[in-house]
Design an enzyme around this catalytic site. Sequence first.
Site, PDB file in Angstrom:
ATOM      1  N   CYS A 310      31.602 -14.251 113.360  1.00  0.00           N
ATOM      2  CA  CYS A 310      30.678 -13.739 112.740  1.00  0.00           C
ATOM      3  C   CYS A 310      30.673 -12.227 112.159  1.00  0.00           C
ATOM      4  O   CYS A 310      30.651 -11.370 112.929  1.00  0.00           O
ATOM      5  CB  CYS A 310      29.070 -13.670 113.456  1.00  0.00           C
ATOM      6  SG  CYS A 310      27.893 -13.198 112.410  1.00  0.00           S
ATOM      7  N   ASP A 447      35.220 -22.454 114.726  1.00  0.00           N
ATOM      8  CA  ASP A 447      36.005 -21.308 114.653  1.00  0.00           C
ATOM      9  C   ASP A 447      37.554 -21.473 114.904  1.00  0.00           C
ATOM     10  O   ASP A 447      38.342 -20.689 114.639  1.00  0.00           O
ATOM     11  CB  ASP A 447      35.518 -20.371 115.873  1.00  0.00           C
ATOM     12  CG  ASP A 447      34.074 -19.814 115.719  1.00  0.00           C
ATOM     13  OD1 ASP A 447      33.658 -20.164 114.402  1.00  0.00           O
ATOM     14  OD2 ASP A 447      33.405 -19.497 116.451  1.00  0.00           O
ATOM     15  N   LYS A 455      33.413 -17.531 109.997  1.00  0.00           N
ATOM     16  CA  LYS A 455      33.566 -18.182 111.159  1.00  0.00           C
ATOM     17  C   LYS A 455      32.045 -18.090 111.816  1.00  0.00           C
ATOM     18  O   LYS A 455      31.726 -17.033 112.623  1.00  0.00           O
ATOM     19  CB  LYS A 455      34.663 -17.960 112.332  1.00  0.00           C
ATOM     20  CG  LYS A 455      35.811 -18.046 111.715  1.00  0.00           C
ATOM     21  CD  LYS A 455      36.904 -17.673 112.832  1.00  0.00           C
ATOM     22  CE  LYS A 455      38.496 -17.805 112.329  1.00  0.00           C
ATOM     23  NZ  LYS A 455      38.537 -19.500 111.920  1.00  0.00           N
ATOM     24  N   THR A 456      31.017 -18.972 111.279  1.00  0.00           N
ATOM     25  CA  THR A 456      29.645 -18.662 111.745  1.00  0.00           C
ATOM     26  C   THR A 456      29.247 -20.084 111.932  1.00  0.00           C
ATOM     27  O   THR A 456      29.551 -21.094 111.651  1.00  0.00           O
ATOM     28  CB  THR A 456      28.650 -18.155 110.470  1.00  0.00           C
ATOM     29  OG1 THR A 456      28.798 -19.170 109.397  1.00  0.00           O
ATOM     30  CG2 THR A 456      29.468 -16.795 109.993  1.00  0.00           C
ATOM     31  N   CYS A 490      25.722 -15.364 106.477  1.00  0.00           N
ATOM     32  CA  CYS A 490      25.717 -14.180 107.531  1.00  0.00           C
ATOM     33  C   CYS A 490      24.407 -13.367 107.244  1.00  0.00           C
ATOM     34  O   CYS A 490      24.293 -12.627 106.345  1.00  0.00           O
ATOM     35  CB  CYS A 490      27.090 -13.287 107.374  1.00  0.00           C
ATOM     36  SG  CYS A 490      26.965 -11.864 108.406  1.00  0.00           S
TER      37      CYS A 490
END
Length: 558
Positions: A310, A447, A455-456, A490
């Site tokens: 994130c 991830d 990477k969320t 995000c």
Amino acid sequence: MDIRPLTDALSVSPQITAADIEAVRAAGFQAIVCNRPDGEGADQPGFDEIARAAHAAGLQAHYLPAESGKVTDAQGAAFGTLMEQLSKPVLAFCRTGTRSTTMWALSQAGRLPLPQILETAARAGFDLKGVVRRIANGGRTPVEVADAAHAVLIVGGGAAGIAVASSLLARDPKLDIAIIDPADVHYYQPGWTLVGAGVFDAASTARTLASVLPPGVHWLKAAVAAFEPERNAVVLDGCRVVRYEQLVVCPGLKLDWHGIEGLTDTLGRHGVTSNYRYDLAPYTWELVQQLARARGGRAIFSQPPMPIKCAGAPQKAMYLSADHWRSAGVLPAVDIQFCNAGAVLFGVADYVPALMEYVQAYGIHLNFGETLVAVDGPARRATFSRALPDGGKERTVREFDMLHAVPPQKAPDFVRVSPLADAAGWVDVDPATLRHRTFANVFALGDAANTTNAKTAAAARKQAPVVAHNLLVTRGTAKGDAQYDGYGSCPLTVERGKIVLAEFTYGGKLAPSFPKWLIDGTRPSSLAWLLKERILPPLYWDGMLKGREWMAQPEMVG
């Protein structure tokens, strides 16, 4: 605490904390031994924190770490030597107690009969049959002999692993699936930003892993030691072996807290915190309030080199903190420094103008190209390194009253050294199909994959149906390829009640989920805040983790 006696001189237990030390001393222990490497889990305290409390209580404290599933004969011997030197009784701990028990068992090989070793461990609740086989095999794991076999093996019980298991079962309810994960607790990590802002309670972001696993999925409660993709096998903690027909790798990434000198010595005190750890997010909120009561001070927010989990999280913490200081009327007296190892505020340019408006409104000082390399908690000083045009580096030391530190991040050790990894250590997959480039029956998402998306959890939500479909194609029960477009989201919490909802695919192409008249993702939105605070948590628990692919149906090609 769950203390289990092995002998009169030695007991083992799962992870302890500094707060447990007084109870350890009261139980009569004279020494503690940590067999768990720091940084294995997001909710794991550092050994230095525990050692300080132990020394203050008059206990000896020693650090003899071993990677899960990789306890060596040498480490067993070192454990035996340490036991001879320490005052008794001793409490040894790791994540579950298994590694500590394994070290003890190896140290007793040749001293006690094997049945006695096994029986002693079994009375404490540990099955060490795998250690016996390893000793008999000269320290080598015979991967040709499997302890279990499943059609689909999923490494990791986080958001990605559970989502892909649920998506598979939605397509084939009779599929034999096993998830490997040593954790007892599953965390809704996107909520930790709001915990650090006093919006969520930390406990609301945690549930037992057993409660969120899909019905019918086997849970192998162990850590992975190694991959043997040529043999379709995974080696587990205790040297057990599980075979598979298809493998899905999604163990998350590793937070390298030791990658910043002095950080583990001071986390959770001296004004040093991080929303990247479950137990520290509440301390972030505590520090924010302390700075407001003090009527000012200096707050530093760091961001390490990419990739990280994130990428917006470090500045989310900063904006929400600044908003509280503004509400408290102390913002002009707070010196806010954002020290970002990168060269830009956010990687997708369309969202930067809105973020810059908040940077200016909050009076935030931007320091690009600066990487946090050292922390001196008692002196309240943070050291940053910056690359110079001539190839050299310079260091800058900043004093602080509050430091929100974000550690460097990398793939888990057992992934980085495996045949599945690329040169950088991430699982090497095709960015569209998420199938491994070398092993056609291996997939990865989340991830640990080497895809270039953010990477969320939102990315994993989109990836899970793609992996589920393509895995079934490999099994011959589905047709055509599903394709992942790199979607990531995000929600940038720029103030309490407003969010800049960043949504984009590979290459930074905007990918809004809502019409612009409803939510313009490039502008702060109250509706986006409602989405983050009220809608996304139940969507996560009751949608994504249960295989309900709302707004996540995979795009088909071919």
